[in-house]
Enzyme design. Sequence first.
Site, PDB file in Angstrom:
ATOM      1  N   VAL A 139      11.388   2.431 -59.764  1.00  0.00           N
ATOM      2  CA  VAL A 139      11.273   2.178 -58.183  1.00  0.00           C
ATOM      3  C   VAL A 139      12.402   3.051 -57.448  1.00  0.00           C
ATOM      4  O   VAL A 139      13.438   3.129 -57.769  1.00  0.00           O
ATOM      5  CB  VAL A 139      11.254   0.774 -57.838  1.00  0.00           C
ATOM      6  CG1 VAL A 139      10.954   0.694 -56.274  1.00  0.00           C
ATOM      7  CG2 VAL A 139      10.078   0.017 -58.743  1.00  0.00           C
ATOM      8  N   HIS A 140      11.967   3.925 -56.413  1.00  0.00           N
ATOM      9  CA  HIS A 140      12.877   4.563 -55.562  1.00  0.00           C
ATOM     10  C   HIS A 140      13.521   3.683 -54.952  1.00  0.00           C
ATOM     11  O   HIS A 140      13.003   3.246 -53.738  1.00  0.00           O
ATOM     12  CB  HIS A 140      12.033   5.590 -55.011  1.00  0.00           C
ATOM     13  CG  HIS A 140      12.794   6.531 -54.006  1.00  0.00           C
ATOM     14  ND1 HIS A 140      13.311   7.690 -54.433  1.00  0.00           N
ATOM     15  CD2 HIS A 140      13.190   6.324 -52.650  1.00  0.00           C
ATOM     16  CE1 HIS A 140      14.088   8.204 -53.604  1.00  0.00           C
ATOM     17  NE2 HIS A 140      13.938   7.506 -52.450  1.00  0.00           N
TER      18      HIS A 140
END
Length: 274
Positions: free
Chosen positions: A195-196
């Site tokens: 996940v960013h």
Amino acid sequence: MLIDSGVNLRIVQTNHIFFFFFFFFFFCGQNSKIVLFFFFVDQDELLWAAAWLHRATDDKSYLDYLGQAGNTGGARTEFSWDDKFVGAQVLVAKAEQFICSCIQKGNSNVKKTPGGLLWFLPFNNLQYTTTATLIATVYSEYLSPKRASIQCSGGIVQSSALLDLARSQVDYILGSNPNGMSYMVGFGSKYPTQVHHRGASIVSIKKDPSPVACQAGFDAWFNMNAPNPNVLDGAIVGGPNDSDGYTDSRSNFQMAEAATVNTAPLVGVLAKLA
């Protein structure tokens, strides 16, 4: 209720309002910057505010303002943090055009992926999908007790059809899709692992107390091709492209970035479907 309708109405009737929000200090190494934030309140937000104030106070002056507004948004293509017209339209039961396009019975329908996901834009599409799903759920609740329906250009839509649409979108997001992947992190056996998100992608201070400088966060963690050390449970990422494809890489921020605007609308939907 401690709401001054006279003051609030004068605020709402202002066409454009600038709010000085806050000073934000950002420190990076030896440099510091002071950033000034301003919020620009435009017509969609004024209408949404008036609709909510009317619901809270039952003061007819807010309803009059809505009725006299020269721009009520017309047919919208999205409901988001940057375009709240549909939110105001729902509160006064005038969001049929948007709903018809979502349920594929309008004159200009929202695109759907081959797997059935409502698809609006390449950047963080699920924020628009979850808000559209919330709108469908809320409107279903509005129609159901009245045993009413919506007359779209492509046919009549019952409240049950809107709830079916909402269920289909939730099912897709939670894993019933061509990738067999849940786009809610931590839900199911397969979900995005890169996940960013800075906090999720850098190891906990409890495991490694050594300081992480600004650039070091990119060098050591952002570019690391491995799952995030911290699972961001409950976060919803940007989601797949218009062909249902998804690349699990934190550098692919269009798909992998998590945001509260993605998750928040789904809370209301799940409260109804649970």
